[in-house]
Design an enzyme around this catalytic site. Sequence first.
Site, short mmCIF file in Angstrom:
data_model
loop_
_atom_site.label_atom_id
_atom_site.label_comp_id
_atom_site.label_asym_id
_atom_site.label_seq_id
_atom_site.Cartn_x
_atom_site.Cartn_y
_atom_site.Cartn_z
N HIS A 1 0.86 -1.19 0.00
CA HIS A 1 0.00 0.00 0.00
C HIS A 1 0.89 1.24 0.00
O HIS A 1 0.73 2.15 0.80
CB HIS A 1 -0.95 -0.02 1.19
N ASP B 1 -4.83 -13.74 0.71
CA ASP B 1 -5.44 -12.43 0.94
C ASP B 1 -6.96 -12.60 1.12
O ASP B 1 -7.74 -11.73 0.76
CB ASP B 1 -5.14 -11.46 -0.20
N HIS C 1 1.42 -8.34 -1.55
CA HIS C 1 0.62 -8.54 -2.76
C HIS C 1 1.12 -7.71 -3.96
O HIS C 1 0.58 -6.69 -4.31
CB HIS C 1 -0.89 -8.36 -2.54
N ASN D 1 -0.55 -5.10 -6.57
CA ASN D 1 -1.75 -4.48 -6.00
C ASN D 1 -1.37 -3.39 -5.01
O ASN D 1 -0.47 -3.56 -4.18
CB ASN D 1 -2.62 -5.53 -5.30
N ALA D 2 -2.09 -2.27 -5.07
CA ALA D 2 -1.95 -1.17 -4.11
C ALA D 2 -0.50 -0.67 -4.03
O ALA D 2 0.07 -0.54 -2.95
CB ALA D 2 -2.46 -1.57 -2.73
N SER E 1 -12.06 -6.24 -2.17
CA SER E 1 -11.61 -6.21 -0.77
C SER E 1 -10.93 -7.49 -0.31
O SER E 1 -10.41 -7.54 0.81
CB SER E 1 -12.79 -5.90 0.16
#
Length: 337
Positions: free
Chosen positions: A193, A271, A214, A217-218, A298
């Site tokens: 993130h 996840d 991950h 992603n993000a 999500s």
Amino acid sequence: MQHWLTNAQIFTGTEWLSNAHVCVADDRIVAVTTEQPSADVPQHNCHGHRLLPALIDAQIYGGGGRLFAQYPDEESLSLLAAANRKGGTAACLATIPTFHMEVILESAKAVKTYMAKGGEGILGLHLEGPFIHVEKRGAHVAEWVTVPTVQQIAEILEAADGCLKMITVAPECCSNEVLHMLQDAGVIISAGHSNASYTQAQQFSRRGVQTVTHLFNAMTPLHHRNPGIPLAVFEDANLMASVIPDGIHVDYGMIRMAKQLMGERLFFITDAVTDCHEGPYQHVLNGDHYALPNGTLSGSAISMLQAVRNGITNIGLTPDESIRMASLYPTRLVTNH
């Protein structure tokens, strides 16, 4: 008490043994052999079925309809462990997303208490947030995203008392002092993130980051003019990375490319979340994945066994390598710290 699992095809992590036998004592494997055990010990005949190493999930948020962050207690951890076993996962890091400090500390204490009582199926806590970049928060609640202070880290470490195994942070939002505190406490630091540039990400491992959460992603994306975090991960032999092999979070072709570039540094996570209809993280099953009521992706709905199957069928891995991505490689990261 000692007992044997006999006549199995056993994958050791490097090779398959045919007509092999496993000795288990006090829930631990104490021997693997091709020699027939004595007939006077308890045995279970596997009739040639395959036995695999324990699958390890370093990022999963709940199971059995009980989201750990919403119900940070021992019951949630017990249900998570039970749900994991059905999907092939022997042990996991119970994970919570960005939350306020009260829930973070409750979660840490719950894991500590559960592990003190044996900790079946739980290897520790994975704290994903709140020390992330708000622009890369994904499904995380924006109002709780914050820059970590030394005092906050000290509180969390005290509550967890050694049970905080991994923390996902945006390194560009963390001081060196905070990262050093986590390192000194033996916590695995994962970058995720994160809005870090390629240049910033090139410094991750030098600042104590060991893995990336991950992949793709993000985070800043892979782009030919602004390579972002992925290229820095590909290039840095000291960095591992997790990836979600559900075909929704990441296209299988991208995972195939990352695998070719990273080899044993890439590993699977689920996840996965579970149904939750109250609180800030209301996960609704939407076919083959979970989404928030507003439609934001999500979490996944896969098990680790499904991750292994996807690795073989959709990514093109050999069965042996797909199994290692769900067992040997995450184990190296989690147990070496």
